[in-house]
Design a protein around this motif. Sequence first.
Motif, PDB file in Angstrom:
ATOM      1  N   ASN A 145      62.483  51.897  30.417  1.00 50.42           N
ATOM      2  CA  ASN A 145      61.283  51.247  29.888  1.00 50.42           C
ATOM      3  C   ASN A 145      60.113  52.210  29.995  1.00 50.42           C
ATOM      4  OD1 ASN A 145      60.204  51.059  32.573  1.00 50.42           O
ATOM      5  ND2 ASN A 145      61.410  49.210  32.890  1.00 50.42           N
ATOM      6  N   GLU A 156      71.787  50.982  29.812  1.00 52.35           N
ATOM      7  CA  GLU A 156      70.907  50.748  28.661  1.00 52.35           C
ATOM      8  C   GLU A 156      69.676  49.899  28.979  1.00 52.35           C
ATOM      9  OE1 GLU A 156      71.663  49.873  24.017  1.00 52.35           O
ATOM     10  OE2 GLU A 156      72.653  48.528  25.426  1.00 52.35           O
ATOM     11  N   ASP A 157      69.811  48.910  29.825  1.00 49.43           N
ATOM     12  CA  ASP A 157      68.705  47.990  30.071  1.00 49.43           C
ATOM     13  C   ASP A 157      67.689  48.478  31.104  1.00 49.43           C
ATOM     14  OD1 ASP A 157      70.608  47.796  32.043  1.00 49.43           O
ATOM     15  OD2 ASP A 157      70.345  45.651  32.359  1.00 49.43           O
ATOM     16  N   GLN A 159      74.259  49.310  38.569  1.00 50.21           N
ATOM     17  CA  GLN A 159      73.756  50.288  37.602  1.00 50.21           C
ATOM     18  C   GLN A 159      74.178  51.687  38.027  1.00 50.21           C
ATOM     19  OE1 GLN A 159      69.541  49.587  37.848  1.00 50.21           O
ATOM     20  NE2 GLN A 159      69.618  47.887  36.409  1.00 50.21           N
TER      21      GLN A 159
END
Length: 152
Positions: free
Chosen positions: A120, A116-117, A69
């Motif tokens: 949260n 993107e993931d 990431q």
Amino acid sequence: MGATLRIYEDLYDEEFSLVGIYTSLEDYTLVYALNEALKIHLKRTEKDLIFSSSISYPCFEWKDELYDQNWVLFINSCITSQQTTPAGLFPEELSYTSHQLVPEHKEVNYLLKMDEDVLNSVLLKKIKAIPKVVTAYAIETEKLKSKPNLIF
């Protein structure tokens, strides 16, 4: 030429999440606080994000090789100065101009870009819990006109 255009389109379609952060903290203080709160390791890049000889934006980056990431913190504004013309009302005065990396969100001081993931509600709460962070919110990148400014 077709291959070059295709590569650019692939870059332009890069998917990422973006958080706008509004705070009075200096960049190095915010980076330290983000590193502590999110357990990341942002560091100042050797080169700023440069748009012209006078417009550049400091940025901090961390490549998390364990989870593959990328995290980047940008400062959203850059102030340039130039000498006014001697014929003006205040001769030889400096005039200052503010440039926004993402003008659609000029109210935020910093932009945190991540894969993107990663984004949260827990991550947003951790950012908002940092002392002197007034607010932090997710920015929809699909509708962002200045999205190419964040792709490099």
